[in-house]
Scaffold this motif. Structure first.
Motif, PDB file in Angstrom:
ATOM      1  N   MET A 421     -79.721 -85.728 -93.190  1.00 49.21           N
ATOM      2  CA  MET A 421     -80.995 -86.455 -93.206  1.00 49.21           C
ATOM      3  C   MET A 421     -80.703 -87.919 -93.528  1.00 49.21           C
ATOM      4  N   TYR A 422     -81.409 -88.804 -92.847  1.00 52.95           N
ATOM      5  CA  TYR A 422     -81.201 -90.249 -93.005  1.00 52.95           C
ATOM      6  C   TYR A 422     -82.542 -90.954 -93.172  1.00 52.95           C
ATOM      7  N   VAL A 423     -82.542 -91.954 -94.028  1.00 52.80           N
ATOM      8  CA  VAL A 423     -83.715 -92.816 -94.212  1.00 52.80           C
ATOM      9  C   VAL A 423     -83.273 -94.256 -93.988  1.00 52.80           C
ATOM     10  N   GLN A 424     -83.757 -94.836 -92.913  1.00 51.99           N
ATOM     11  CA  GLN A 424     -83.406 -96.220 -92.546  1.00 51.99           C
ATOM     12  C   GLN A 424     -81.894 -96.446 -92.616  1.00 51.99           C
ATOM     13  N   GLY A 425     -81.151 -95.527 -92.034  1.00 44.68           N
ATOM     14  CA  GLY A 425     -79.702 -95.675 -91.930  1.00 44.68           C
ATOM     15  C   GLY A 425     -78.904 -95.181 -93.110  1.00 44.68           C
ATOM     16  N   VAL A 426     -79.569 -94.736 -94.179  1.00 44.18           N
ATOM     17  CA  VAL A 426     -78.871 -94.258 -95.375  1.00 44.18           C
ATOM     18  C   VAL A 426     -78.870 -92.726 -95.392  1.00 44.18           C
ATOM     19  N   ASP A 427     -77.690 -92.125 -95.551  1.00 47.62           N
ATOM     20  CA  ASP A 427     -77.611 -90.667 -95.656  1.00 47.62           C
ATOM     21  C   ASP A 427     -78.162 -90.235 -97.003  1.00 47.62           C
ATOM     22  N   VAL A 428     -79.031 -89.221 -96.977  1.00 46.15           N
ATOM     23  CA  VAL A 428     -79.707 -88.781 -98.206  1.00 46.15           C
ATOM     24  C   VAL A 428     -79.617 -87.266 -98.334  1.00 46.15           C
ATOM     25  N   ARG A 429     -79.973 -86.756 -99.491  1.00 44.37           N
ATOM     26  CA  ARG A 429     -79.869 -85.321 -99.791  1.00 44.37           C
ATOM     27  C   ARG A 429     -80.775 -84.507 -98.869  1.00 44.37           C
ATOM     28  N   PRO A 430     -80.200 -83.675 -97.993  1.00 48.20           N
ATOM     29  CA  PRO A 430     -81.043 -82.817 -97.147  1.00 48.20           C
ATOM     30  C   PRO A 430     -81.885 -81.846 -97.970  1.00 48.20           C
ATOM     31  N   GLU A 431     -81.375 -81.465 -99.165  1.00 54.24           N
ATOM     32  CA  GLU A 431     -82.097 -80.484 -99.991  1.00 54.24           C
ATOM     33  C   GLU A 431     -83.521 -80.943-100.305  1.00 54.24           C
ATOM     34  N   GLU A 432     -83.714 -82.253-100.511  1.00 55.60           N
ATOM     35  CA  GLU A 432     -85.060 -82.731-100.819  1.00 55.60           C
ATOM     36  C   GLU A 432     -86.011 -82.463 -99.657  1.00 55.60           C
ATOM     37  N   TRP A 433     -85.529 -82.696 -98.438  1.00 52.04           N
ATOM     38  CA  TRP A 433     -86.376 -82.537 -97.248  1.00 52.04           C
ATOM     39  C   TRP A 433     -86.534 -81.070 -96.854  1.00 52.04           C
ATOM     40  N   MET A 434     -85.836 -80.188 -97.555  1.00 50.50           N
ATOM     41  CA  MET A 434     -85.987 -78.746 -97.355  1.00 50.50           C
ATOM     42  C   MET A 434     -86.866 -78.131 -98.440  1.00 50.50           C
ATOM     43  N   ASP A 435     -87.337 -78.979 -99.367  1.00 52.87           N
ATOM     44  CA  ASP A 435     -88.055 -78.509-100.555  1.00 52.87           C
ATOM     45  C   ASP A 435     -89.537 -78.881-100.448  1.00 52.87           C
ATOM     46  N   GLU A 436     -90.381 -77.877-100.312  1.00 52.98           N
ATOM     47  CA  GLU A 436     -91.823 -78.118-100.145  1.00 52.98           C
ATOM     48  C   GLU A 436     -92.431 -78.769-101.387  1.00 52.98           C
ATOM     49  N   VAL A 437     -91.953 -78.412-102.567  1.00 45.55           N
ATOM     50  CA  VAL A 437     -92.474 -78.994-103.807  1.00 45.55           C
ATOM     51  C   VAL A 437     -92.116 -80.476-103.885  1.00 45.55           C
ATOM     52  N   TRP A 438     -90.859 -80.812-103.548  1.00 50.59           N
ATOM     53  CA  TRP A 438     -90.455 -82.229-103.569  1.00 50.59           C
ATOM     54  C   TRP A 438     -91.277 -83.040-102.572  1.00 50.59           C
ATOM     55  N   LEU A 439     -91.467 -82.520-101.369  1.00 51.61           N
ATOM     56  CA  LEU A 439     -92.258 -83.233-100.365  1.00 51.61           C
ATOM     57  C   LEU A 439     -93.669 -83.506-100.883  1.00 51.61           C
ATOM     58  N   LYS A 440     -94.256 -82.525-101.523  1.00 52.44           N
ATOM     59  CA  LYS A 440     -95.626 -82.695-102.029  1.00 52.44           C
ATOM     60  C   LYS A 440     -95.684 -83.714-103.155  1.00 52.44           C
ATOM     61  N   GLU A 441     -94.781 -83.590-104.135  1.00 52.44           N
ATOM     62  CA  GLU A 441     -94.846 -84.450-105.320  1.00 52.44           C
ATOM     63  C   GLU A 441     -94.367 -85.876-105.046  1.00 52.44           C
ATOM     64  N   SER A 442     -93.322 -86.024-104.248  1.00 55.12           N
ATOM     65  CA  SER A 442     -92.709 -87.340-104.065  1.00 55.12           C
ATOM     66  C   SER A 442     -93.208 -88.095-102.841  1.00 55.12           C
ATOM     67  N   VAL A 443     -93.873 -87.402-101.924  1.00 55.83           N
ATOM     68  CA  VAL A 443     -94.328 -88.059-100.698  1.00 55.83           C
ATOM     69  C   VAL A 443     -95.838 -87.936-100.529  1.00 55.83           C
ATOM     70  N   TYR A 444     -96.308 -86.717-100.311  1.00 54.78           N
ATOM     71  CA  TYR A 444     -97.715 -86.538 -99.936  1.00 54.78           C
ATOM     72  C   TYR A 444     -98.676 -86.938-101.050  1.00 54.78           C
ATOM     73  N   SER A 445     -98.372 -86.562-102.292  1.00 56.50           N
ATOM     74  CA  SER A 445     -99.267 -86.902-103.408  1.00 56.50           C
ATOM     75  C   SER A 445     -99.359 -88.410-103.597  1.00 56.50           C
ATOM     76  N   VAL A 446     -98.235 -89.101-103.400  1.00 57.46           N
ATOM     77  CA  VAL A 446     -98.222 -90.556-103.543  1.00 57.46           C
ATOM     78  C   VAL A 446     -99.120 -91.202-102.482  1.00 57.46           C
ATOM     79  N   MET A 447     -99.004 -90.737-101.248  1.00 56.13           N
ATOM     80  CA  MET A 447     -99.812 -91.305-100.169  1.00 56.13           C
ATOM     81  C   MET A 447    -101.283 -90.939-100.319  1.00 56.13           C
ATOM     82  N   ASP A 448    -101.565 -89.687-100.669  1.00 57.61           N
ATOM     83  CA  ASP A 448    -102.966 -89.253-100.810  1.00 57.61           C
ATOM     84  C   ASP A 448    -103.674 -90.019-101.931  1.00 57.61           C
ATOM     85  N   ALA A 449    -102.989 -90.176-103.064  1.00 57.83           N
ATOM     86  CA  ALA A 449    -103.582 -90.923-104.176  1.00 57.83           C
ATOM     87  C   ALA A 449    -103.770 -92.384-103.803  1.00 57.83           C
TER      88      ALA A 449
END
Length: 456
Positions: A421-449
């Protein structure tokens, strides 16, 4: 006879004078010494200026510049702020225009800047060619407005965090997120005009992390706003691997013969070093180019399902593994493993878990047959060592679609999938993008709020 001789001589003299005159005229019109082009002054018609940083202006001429003058006019009086004379031939000169300490009102909002330049040509009776250009200077000393709406609470080493912010300036020139290790992340317009969202990434090889939003306007005013992430350290595995002759003379020699035949004369260890260092570097540069694009169109929302690229796949190699290679207990080379390796059945189908656009589908050295998919907001998924492609560059893919089959292409010893998994050219932990809880807490909740706060 004497008169005829004198007449012939006179005619000859006149003819010679005429030829000399014609030659002189031709020389004047064709020689660089008498070139007739006025100097070129690189000056926009309108310029925003904060009166702090000098204005940099470039003047050029093929015959060389002999004189440059810069003057500011406030509507009542004119002040010469810079004058330069050049005896040596300089085809390009740079001048820095600074606001004078005396003579002009610093509270004035508009000035007129005049740049006058004379070249070293002998044209115009040795006076040279003259150019004069004027520009309207609009004074702007106000920094861009920047404030954070919301951000992820923490970022883990090797991982990703989110930030939503507002940035505004009528003359905005550039907007980015600057990190302590030199990487710039670029935001995407979000929800409403003037608001932005971005992911930032903390590489595993960087010991500490900080990130600041930077906004720069055309006048040179700069705003910086630190993003207050809690930093969570993470230790990654280190491995020492003993190189075997069977591997060096088999997989490494085969890969060299296939991808870099010009290196076939190297020794076995030299071939390995070339593959693990030079080839790897080139392959990662290809990945960097393919994964660095960031959308500029406004988005209202962003959702991804957890990534599960290989059904029933077992993890056989971890992300961030720092590998040290030895031969006869002597160090040879080292590298970092930039993804997760999954193994299942031979030539097992691999699926994309989310919609996207295929931006890369070709052979890529150690990664073998390599596919990269863009999912939006600078997020990319990578699939390496494929035995075959079922997609091509430019294809749109849907979640659940089979894109390839696992294989042993590139630097793969056994049939498996290298998933990254890559974010703007940087290799990052694939485990985060496989984790539904991380996606909700670190991405979706931030955008929704953030959307709720923007609507207030």
């Amino acid at each position: 006879m004497k008169r005829k001789g004198q007449a012939s001589i006179a005619a000859l003299v006149l003819g010679l004078m005429f030829l000399i005159g014609v030659g002189g005229v031709v020389y004047m019109f064709t020689s660089d010494t008498f070139e007739r082009e006025a100097p070129q002054i690189a000056l926009a018609k309108e310029i925003e200026w904060n009166l702090k940083e000098p204005l940099k202006i470039q003047v050029g001429d093929t015959s060389g510049i002999s004189f440059v003058e810069a003057a500011l006019f406030d509507g009542e009086k004119s002040v010469v702020v810079d004058t330069k004379e050049f005896k040596e031939k300089q085809q390009v000169v740079d001048i820095n225009v600074s606001f004078p300490k005396m003579g002009l009102n610093p509270n004035q909002k508009v000035f007129e800047l005049t740049i006058k330049a004379i070249d070293q040509s002998k044209w115009n009776f040795f006076a040279g060619n003259t150019a004069e250009v004027k520009a309207v200077i609009k004074v702007d000393t106000k920094r861009p407005e920047v404030n954070i709406i919301n951000n992820s609470y923490k970022i883990t080493k090797g991982g990703v965090a989110t930030v939503v912010f507002r940035a505004y300036d009528e003359a905005m020139k550039s907007l980015y997120i600057e990190t302590n290790f030199g990487k710039k992340f670029y935001p995407t317009p979000f929800y409403k005009e003037g608001y932005y969202v971005s992911f930032v990434a903390w590489p595993t090889v960087i010991e500490n992390f900080s990130a600041s939003i930077v906004a720069v306007d055309r006048a040179g005013n700069i705003s910086r706003f630190n993003i207050p992430y809690f930093l969570q350290d993470k230790k990654y595995r280190t491995s020492t691997i003993a190189l075997q002759d069977r591997f060096l003379e088999g997989k490494i020699s085969d890969l060299i013969a296939e991808v870099a035949p010009a290196q076939s004369s190297l020794s076995s260890l030299e071939k390995f070093k070339y593959v693990n260092e030079d080839m790897r570097k080139g392959n990662e540069e290809e990945i960097l180019k393919a994964t660095s694009n960031v959308p500029v169109e406004i988005i209202k929302d962003f959702r991804l399902k957890p990534f599960y690229p290989l059904r029933n796949g077992q993890v056989v190699a971890s992300f961030g593994d720092h590998r040290f290679y030895e031969y006869n207990k002597q160090p040879v080379s080292e590298s970092f493993h930039l993804g997760l390796d999954f193994a299942s059945n031979a030539q097992a189908p691999m699926q994309t878990s989310n919609d996207g656009i295929v931006v890369f589908a070709r052979e890529n050295g150690i990664y073998g047959n390599n596919i990269i998919i863009a999912h939006g907001l600078g997020v990319y998924s990578l699939y390496g060592h494929c035995s075959s492609y079922m997609v091509k560059e430019g294809d749109s893919v849907k979640a659940g679609e089979t894109i390839a089959k696992t294989g042993v292409t590139g630097l793969a010893l056994g049939d498996h999938l290298h998933f990254g998994m890559y974010v703007q050219g940087v290799d990052v932990r694939p485990e985060e993008w496989m984790d539904e809880v991380w996606l909700k807490e670190s991405v979706y909740s931030v955008m929704d709020a953030s959307k709720k706060m923007i609507e207030r």
